[in-house]
Scaffold this motif. Structure first.
Motif, short mmCIF file in Angstrom:
data_model
loop_
_atom_site.label_atom_id
_atom_site.label_comp_id
_atom_site.label_asym_id
_atom_site.label_seq_id
_atom_site.Cartn_x
_atom_site.Cartn_y
_atom_site.Cartn_z
N ASN A 179 1.20 -1.27 0.27
CA ASN A 179 0.11 -0.15 0.23
C ASN A 179 0.85 1.23 -0.24
OD1 ASN A 179 -2.38 0.24 0.11
ND2 ASN A 179 -3.15 1.57 1.84
N GLN A 236 -10.33 9.37 15.97
CA GLN A 236 -10.98 8.51 15.94
C GLN A 236 -12.01 7.58 16.05
OE1 GLN A 236 -10.82 6.89 10.97
NE2 GLN A 236 -8.71 7.37 11.41
N GLN A 267 -6.88 11.52 8.13
CA GLN A 267 -6.17 10.80 7.57
C GLN A 267 -4.16 11.56 7.40
OE1 GLN A 267 -6.14 7.39 8.04
NE2 GLN A 267 -8.25 6.93 8.50
N GLU A 296 -14.24 5.44 2.94
CA GLU A 296 -15.66 5.51 3.35
C GLU A 296 -15.91 6.21 1.97
OE1 GLU A 296 -14.61 9.33 5.98
OE2 GLU A 296 -15.16 8.09 7.12
N TYR A 311 -15.41 3.83 15.73
CA TYR A 311 -15.49 3.98 14.08
C TYR A 311 -14.11 4.13 14.50
CZ TYR A 311 -16.57 5.40 9.26
OH TYR A 311 -16.74 5.62 8.64
N ALA A 312 -13.52 3.72 13.27
CA ALA A 312 -12.35 3.77 12.87
C ALA A 312 -11.92 3.65 10.95
CB ALA A 312 -11.07 3.20 13.52
N VAL A 313 -11.39 4.36 10.42
CA VAL A 313 -10.85 4.08 9.40
C VAL A 313 -9.35 3.65 8.94
CG1 VAL A 313 -11.42 4.71 6.66
CG2 VAL A 313 -12.89 6.25 8.12
N ILE A 314 -9.31 2.94 8.56
CA ILE A 314 -8.04 2.81 8.52
C ILE A 314 -6.43 3.65 7.67
CG2 ILE A 314 -5.62 -0.03 7.71
CD1 ILE A 314 -8.48 -1.19 7.44
N GLY A 315 -7.25 3.99 6.69
CA GLY A 315 -6.47 5.09 5.94
C GLY A 315 -6.70 5.43 4.48
N PRO A 316 -7.06 6.30 3.69
CA PRO A 316 -7.11 6.93 2.94
C PRO A 316 -7.76 5.53 2.04
CG PRO A 316 -4.78 7.76 3.03
CD PRO A 316 -5.82 7.03 4.14
N ALA A 317 -8.33 5.30 1.35
CA ALA A 317 -7.99 4.22 -0.03
C ALA A 317 -7.48 2.71 0.46
CB ALA A 317 -7.72 4.90 -0.56
N ALA A 318 -7.45 2.61 2.26
CA ALA A 318 -6.50 1.16 2.33
C ALA A 318 -7.14 -0.42 2.12
CB ALA A 318 -6.00 1.39 3.71
N SER A 370 -6.50 -2.55 0.24
CA SER A 370 -5.76 -3.60 0.56
C SER A 370 -4.83 -4.19 1.76
CB SER A 370 -4.93 -3.70 -1.11
OG SER A 370 -3.73 -3.17 -1.15
N ASP A 371 -4.77 -2.93 2.21
CA ASP A 371 -3.43 -2.40 3.36
C ASP A 371 -4.24 -3.89 5.01
OD1 ASP A 371 -2.00 -1.70 5.94
OD2 ASP A 371 -2.38 0.07 5.50
N HIS A 375 -19.90 9.91 11.08
CA HIS A 375 -19.26 10.07 12.26
C HIS A 375 -20.34 10.81 12.85
CE1 HIS A 375 -16.24 11.53 8.68
NE2 HIS A 375 -16.22 10.20 8.90
#
Lengths: 311, 342
Positions: free
Chosen positions: A228, A266, A278, B156, B182-189, B191-192, B332
């Protein structure tokens, strides 16, 4: 909110920072070795990915995490070899070949994964850790930093070793000369092409181990494209560190810490747009690059093909 | 005047040829960013395209594992190979696909951009399993022993936002005092996988014992986290997946999944292309026609499942209204406004 900020939560954040930062550290150290020798190694992302695949493949089939790291190193070096042949020996563009190798590694590992693991998605068990007596009992940071898989301690040792080699050995001087004034190094009787080739292979080895760590420890699984962009972050860290291995260490930890901070914000429900949160790790690295990288002096012969007697 | 008549006749003939081509649809193509065997988004797309193609008697060309880069050459090749409909199964393709579709004069299907619909050319299928996600939230709240559930996403996109918000609403409806993290792994992650594991471990450490995970390759990292970590009360952590069914690779932590079935969507697209009405509407999935379902696993007690089935009936019958909130801001707000656990 108060129930959130518990010791296990903070420990998880510190551990997350370390786990995210370690592959970047290894990639950054590898890139620094290449750049020191005058090779801009853009293919490091592909080397990490090949290392992630090789590391997982070997660890899964042998059950040995250490053989997995060896598989990762070999995977990274397998991608580094064409870089050495095509760029250092044949003089092709380091940027073009680096990008091509990354794309090739992405496609190849995705294809291999498709034939081997795409139906079963095997996962590795949790990796055994080595607790450092006394230190591992420190609240919050003890379990996160001093009760880790041994590869973590070895990676930190690699920083000291690389710094020592750069500063205090003939090899370090030779690497510096290969990037600064390769013709002088050649005149001193050192084979510049050979030295640069070895530097690129060392980069592949370190990046491959970084990828293997990501697959074996970080995720416990290999999935296509899983690095990534970590390799590209490693390139930035190497550049902002100005040739100093400890700079890569601090940069990698800063990036990992910012990733964890972003997660914490978050999870805590702080009302900031996710995109802004992010951006934190990338903004932090850019800020460091701007503040500390102003005095950065890249090797004069970086990216320049060396031909004996050439002008 | 004569030239105008000639052009008019030529355009009319071209129009007739275009409709004729639509009626003679012989093959369709689907492009996916990751392997069509991921037990999730990509696999569902490929499987549904195959099923819809088989039902309609058209050949299905599959180009999977393409990554997230430029897919224009692949789109052109598939169009040249005779595909009469290009299904661009990734939000990252929704710029390239309409562009190449217009260039090659082939209708395209995209996701996450409903406003891009164009008669005869582009249709969107921003499918959302929000009704299923609502049920998943009710299930999670019933099964949680810590009083905290978590949502982990690798990005998202609108359809995931709709499912995240519905999950949070479902959990709150079941237990008003429940805490949702709630948490987002990363921007467009997407395949992370390592990032998925890292963030999921943080949520588990924050008290969550049921994780609602939305990610492609990254969801395997989430799964790994729930398999290797204990809840803060020492109990087991469960995972609720989306889109696909990972039962075949479950090690005892897969509680459920909001399973999608895109076959009706693609079948409708094929029918619309053949009828010459493609692009006159966008497409969706829902509980009522079975294109969305909550997966029953052995980890769900029968009495709890019976309650979930009753709730499902309430949704289908309209007694419970689940609204799709496609924007991240609403997610959010929903998550942060939930009352803290007592």
């Amino acid at each position: 909110m108060s129930t959130l900020f518990t010791e296990p939560f903070f420990t998880a954040l510190v551990l997350g920072a370390l786990t995210a930062g370690l592959p970047l550290l290894l990639a950054g150290l590898g890139e620094q070795i290449s750049e020191k020798a005058g090779v801009l190694n853009i293919g490091i992302e592909g080397m990490m990915l090949a290392g992630a695949y090789g590391g997982f493949l070997v660890a899964y089939h042998t059950g040995s995490i250490w053989l997995g790291y060896l598989g990762g190193a070999l995977g990274g070096m397998a991608v580094a070899t064409p870089m050495a042949v095509l760029c250092i020996r044949l003089g092709l563009s380091q940027i073009v070949i680096g990008m091509a190798l990354t794309l090739g590694a992405e496609g190849t590992t995705a294809l291999l994964h498709h034939f081997q693991f795409a139906q079963s998605y095997p996962r590795l068990p949790a990796v055994a850790t080595l607790a450092i007596p006394g230190l591992s009992a420190i609240p919050v940071i003890g379990p996160a930093l001093f009760d880790r898989p041994p590869i973590v301690y070895l990676a930190i040792l690699a920083v000291f070793l690389t710094a020592y080699v750069f500063r205090s050995t003939h090899l370090g001087l030779a690497l510096q000369a290969a990037g600064d004034k390769p013709e002088a190094l050649d005149a001193a009787g050192v084979d510049v092409v050979r030295l640069r080739s070895l530097a690129v292979l060392a980069t592949g080895c370190l990046a491959g181990v970084g990828g293997a760590f990501m697959a074996e420890v970080g995720a416990g699984i290999f999935v296509p494209f899983m690095t990534n962009g970590a390799g590209f972050i490693g390139i930035v860290l190497a550049m902002q560190a100005r040739g100093r291995p400890f700079g890569v260490l601090w940069g990698a930890l800063l990036f990992g810490a910012c990733l964890s901070a972003a997660t914490a914000l978050q999870v805590a429900g702080v009302s900031i747009p996710t995109d802004v949160v992010q951006m934190l790790p990338f903004v932090a690295v850019l800020a460091v690059l701007v503040l500390l990288g102003r005095k950065a002096s890249l090797p004069p012969a970086l990216g320049v093909h060396y031909v004996r007697g050439g002008r | 005047m004569r030239n105008i008549v000639r052009w008019g006749v030529a355009l009319a003939v071209l129009g007739m040829v275009s409709f004729a081509q639509a009626a003679e649809l012989k093959s369709i193509a689907i492009l996916t960013p990751e392997p069509g065997t991921d037990y999730g988004w990509n696999q569902q797309g490929v499987a549904a395209a195959k099923a819809a193609g088989a039902a309609a008697g058209v050949e299905v060309l599959i180009a999977d594992n393409l990554g997230y880069g430029d897919v224009r050459p692949t789109l052109r090749e598939l169009a040249q190979d005779g595909a009469g409909l290009l299904i661009a199964h990734a939000s990252g393709y929704n710029t390239a696909a309409p562009e190449i579709g217009a260039e090659m004069k082939v209708p395209v299907a995209i996701v996450d951009m409903p406003s891009a619909r164009k008669p005869g050319a582009v249709a969107d299928y921003t499918a959302s399993g929000h009704e299923g996600a609502y049920l998943a939230g009710r299930l999670a709240a019933k099964m949680s022993t810590t009083g905290t559930v978590g949502i982990v996403v690798s990005g998202e996109p609108p359809s995931w936002n709709a499912q995240s918000s519905a999950f949070a609403e479902g959990a709150r409806a079941e237990k008003p005092g429940i805490t949702v993290r709630y948490a987002v792994i990363g921007p467009a992650a997407y395949s992370d996988a390592a990032g998925g594991k890292r963030v999921t471990e943080a949520l588990i450490a924050a008290g969550a014992d049921i994780i609602f995970g939305q990610g492609n390759g990254s969801s395997f990292g989430m799964l790994q986290a729930v398999e290797t970590a204990k809840a803060t009360n020492g109990g087991k952590v469960y995972f609720i997946d989306v889109i696909g069914d990972k039962t075949a690779i479950d090690r005892g932590n897969l509680l459920s999944s909001v399973v999608w079935n895109l076959t009706p969507v693609y079948s409708a697209m094929i029918a619309d292309v053949r009828a010459g009405t493609y692009g006159s509407r966008n497409y969706d999935i829902n509980l009522a026609d079975g294109s969305v379902a909550l997966l029953k696993t052995a980890h769900i007690p029968d009495e709890v499942w019976a309650q979930i089935e009753a709730l499902k009936k309430d949704i289908v019958d309209g007694r419970i209204k689940v609204t799709a909130h496609y924007d991240a801001d609403t997610v959010h707000k929903l998550v942060t406004q939930l009352p803290a656990a007592p």
